[in-house]
Scaffold this active site. Structure first.
Site, PDB file in Angstrom:
ATOM      1  N   GLY A   1      48.621  55.741  38.515  1.00 47.44           N
ATOM      2  CA  GLY A   1      48.827  56.151  37.129  1.00 47.44           C
ATOM      3  C   GLY A   1      48.850  54.931  36.238  1.00 47.44           C
TER       4      GLY A   1
ATOM      5  N   PHE B   1      45.865  46.723  47.820  1.00 47.69           N
ATOM      6  CA  PHE B   1      45.526  48.052  47.306  1.00 47.69           C
ATOM      7  C   PHE B   1      45.024  48.983  48.410  1.00 47.69           C
ATOM      8  CE2 PHE B   1      45.774  45.504  43.570  1.00 47.69           C
ATOM      9  CZ  PHE B   1      46.256  46.366  42.585  1.00 47.69           C
TER      10      PHE B   1
ATOM     11  N   CYS C   1      46.158  51.756  32.629  1.00 44.29           N
ATOM     12  CA  CYS C   1      44.863  51.099  32.876  1.00 44.29           C
ATOM     13  C   CYS C   1      43.929  51.889  33.779  1.00 44.29           C
ATOM     14  CB  CYS C   1      45.093  49.711  33.454  1.00 44.29           C
ATOM     15  SG  CYS C   1      45.885  48.559  32.309  1.00 44.29           S
TER      16      CYS C   1
ATOM     17  N   ARG D   1      53.082  56.475  31.556  1.00 40.45           N
ATOM     18  CA  ARG D   1      51.778  57.050  31.209  1.00 40.45           C
ATOM     19  C   ARG D   1      51.007  57.433  32.476  1.00 40.45           C
ATOM     20  NH1 ARG D   1      49.896  52.442  26.997  1.00 40.45           N
ATOM     21  NH2 ARG D   1      51.205  51.229  28.423  1.00 40.45           N
TER      22      ARG D   1
ATOM     23  N   ALA E   1      48.531  53.968  51.004  1.00 43.10           N
ATOM     24  CA  ALA E   1      48.435  55.391  50.669  1.00 43.10           C
ATOM     25  C   ALA E   1      49.679  55.816  49.904  1.00 43.10           C
ATOM     26  CB  ALA E   1      48.287  56.207  51.947  1.00 43.10           C
TER      27      ALA E   1
ATOM     28  N   GLU F   1      41.849  40.968  29.589  1.00 43.62           N
ATOM     29  CA  GLU F   1      43.098  40.625  30.269  1.00 43.62           C
ATOM     30  C   GLU F   1      43.103  41.221  31.675  1.00 43.62           C
ATOM     31  OE1 GLU F   1      45.478  42.998  31.091  1.00 43.62           O
ATOM     32  OE2 GLU F   1      44.595  44.737  30.096  1.00 43.62           O
ATOM     33  N   PHE F   2      43.789  40.525  32.579  1.00 39.92           N
ATOM     34  CA  PHE F   2      43.970  40.992  33.951  1.00 39.92           C
ATOM     35  C   PHE F   2      45.462  40.885  34.290  1.00 39.92           C
ATOM     36  CE2 PHE F   2      39.620  39.387  33.695  1.00 39.92           C
ATOM     37  CZ  PHE F   2      38.897  40.471  34.181  1.00 39.92           C
ATOM     38  N   LEU F   3      46.272  41.619  33.550  1.00 38.66           N
ATOM     39  CA  LEU F   3      47.727  41.529  33.685  1.00 38.66           C
ATOM     40  C   LEU F   3      48.265  42.760  34.397  1.00 38.66           C
ATOM     41  CD1 LEU F   3      48.580  40.365  30.046  1.00 38.66           C
ATOM     42  CD2 LEU F   3      48.104  38.927  32.042  1.00 38.66           C
TER      43      LEU F   3
END
Length: 449
Positions: free
Chosen positions: A263, A255, A266, A334, A258, A154-156
């Site tokens: 977190g 992405f 994944c 998480r 900065a 998956e790429f969710l």
């Protein structure tokens, strides 16, 4: 098409709901009876934009159901998706207990052709282990039933998972069984009407693709964070640098922001697992080890800025925190940077008043034993009498606050911004001392300690 989803966590529930939306007959299995009860009563155990109405609509239409009955689940779908958790083990490797248990359960019960699909993020070679376990169970039963094992990672993105599933950048299918490949093409056909984005490759290549993708994104984040820390020493502005390098089409803007570290469920887990895979094969992944080290350090940057300003002893100081989830549009905490920050501030004697649009219920469970952690009903309420505001998550509602009201609420007009939400010139014009990441410190004359 009849489909079984094993696991109703984040990936399993989103996958089941989105597949049923296209007319498939989906049965979701989970051994957690309480979770299945909640789902059957219309509840949703996770926060994901648009998921609740999607589930409700397909349950009402009879295309989506939930059960704890393993026999029923294995008998239901020709496609058996394994979407259980793979948390990090003590050494950082992925814990495959639940994946392998699911494989055994299928092997113990299957009576006709099955395509077993690894949807969970798993190390390279997991499909081989699944195949071996299913074969062992069939041999133990003394039966021969054909089956195939497919890797379909998956790429969710949390907060945008439904859109990611419905409008995928790519669908990766790792398989060597033509019948299984054909079934996967039929399954995903409705999502590929504009352009064929289904990539068929070997099973091991598909397994590595998932880890490689997350590792690359984590690398970009840590790279920019390391540059941001250097930019402060050089009196440069990392936002200008970001625009300068992002305009290069070979690099792009994604992405490159900065901040105070990544977190979630994944990136930290997958980077650790890939590092461990490299060690097991005698190929230490030095770049990824650095990525992890940089991220661990970046989670301490906000606390370090606070200590530099106020001193090491924060007893009697109160800090407002905006944002607890690791990213916007989710309640997932998480490995969230907020947890590292809160731990360090508490260790130094501070009091915390936090606000998050959706993660506070979870946060209350996590910090119920901490008398120095409280929660506010609004962003401004959290700032009442605080020595400073600390921004950790870039929720949209934090982007354009009433700065005059904010200054009035704060005991001292200080903002530590872990997500670079504001223009330093704007903060200066509102007489707010501003401490972003990689953009220097901006302290009006009347502020000070």
């Amino acid at each position: 098409m009849k489909i079984t989803i094993i696991g109703t966590g984040y990936v399993g529930l989103v996958t089941g709901a989105c597949l049923s939306e296209m007319g498939n007959d989906v049965l979701c299995l989970d051994l957690d009876a309480e979770k299945v009860r909640v789902l059957n009563e219309g509840g949703i155990p996770i926060h994901e934009t648009g998921l609740a109405p999607l589930v409700a609509r397909n349950v009402s239409a009879g295309r989506l159901a939930f059960t704890t009955d393993v026999d029923r689940a294995v008998g239901h779908g020709t496609l058996q998706f394994i979407a259980v958790g793979t948390p990090p083990d003590e050494d950082g490797s992925a814990d495959l207990r639940h994946v392998l248990a699911a494989a055994r359960s299928i092997g113990q019960r299957m009576s006709d052709y099955k395509v077993i699909v690894d949807k969970s993020t798993v190390p390279v070679g997991t499909a081989d282990r699944v195949r071996e376990l299913v074969s062992e169970e069939l041999e133990r039963r003394g039966v021969q039933v054909p089956f195939a094992v497919v890797s379909n990672p998956e790429f969710l993105k949390e907060g945008a998972a439904i859109d990611d599933f419905m409008r995928p950048d790519r669908i990766v299918v790792g398989a060597d069984d033509e019948r299984a490949i054909d079934m996967m093409r039929v399954l995903y056909g409705p999502y590929l009407r504009n352009r064929d984005r289904l990539l068929v490759m070997s099973v091991r290549s598909a397994e590595l693709t998932k880890y490689a993708a997350n590792a690359m994104l984590a690398t970009r984040i840590s790279f920019m964070n390391e540059l941001a820390n250097l930019a402060e020493d050089l009196d440069a502005d990392i936002e200008s640098v970001r625009r300068g390098i992002g305009s290069d089409t070979r690099i792009g803007y994604s992405f490159l922001y900065a901040g105070c570290g990544y977190g979630g469920s994944c990136f930290p887990k997958d980077v650790k697992a890939l590092i461990q895979t490299g060690k097991l094969h005698g190929r230490p992944l030095q770049i990824l080890s650095a990525v992890e080290e940089v991220n661990n350090g970046q989670k301490q940057v906000l606390a370090a800025k606070i200590v530099e300003h106020f001193g090491a002893d924060l007893s009697g100081r109160q800090f407002a925190i905006w944002g607890l989830a690791f990213k916007p549009n989710t309640d997932d905490m998480r490995d969230a940077p907020s947890r590292d920050l809160i731990s360090e501030l508490l260790r130094r004697g501070a009091t915390i008043v936090a606000y998050d649009p959706v993660a506070m219920e979870l946060a209350k469970q996590l910090y119920h034993h901490e008398s120095q952690v409280a929660f506010a009903g609004s962003p401004l309420e959290a700032c009442e009498g605080a020595d400073a505001l600390v921004i950790v998550t870039e929720w949209k509602e934090f982007r354009s606050p009433d700065f005059a009201a904010l200054k009035t609420k704060l005991k001292t007009p200080l903002v530590f911004d872990g997500r670079n939400l504001y223009d330093p010139a704007l903060m200066k014009s509102n007489a707010l001392a501003y401490f972003p990441i990689g953009r220097g410190h901006h302290v009006p004359e009347e502020s000070g300690r």
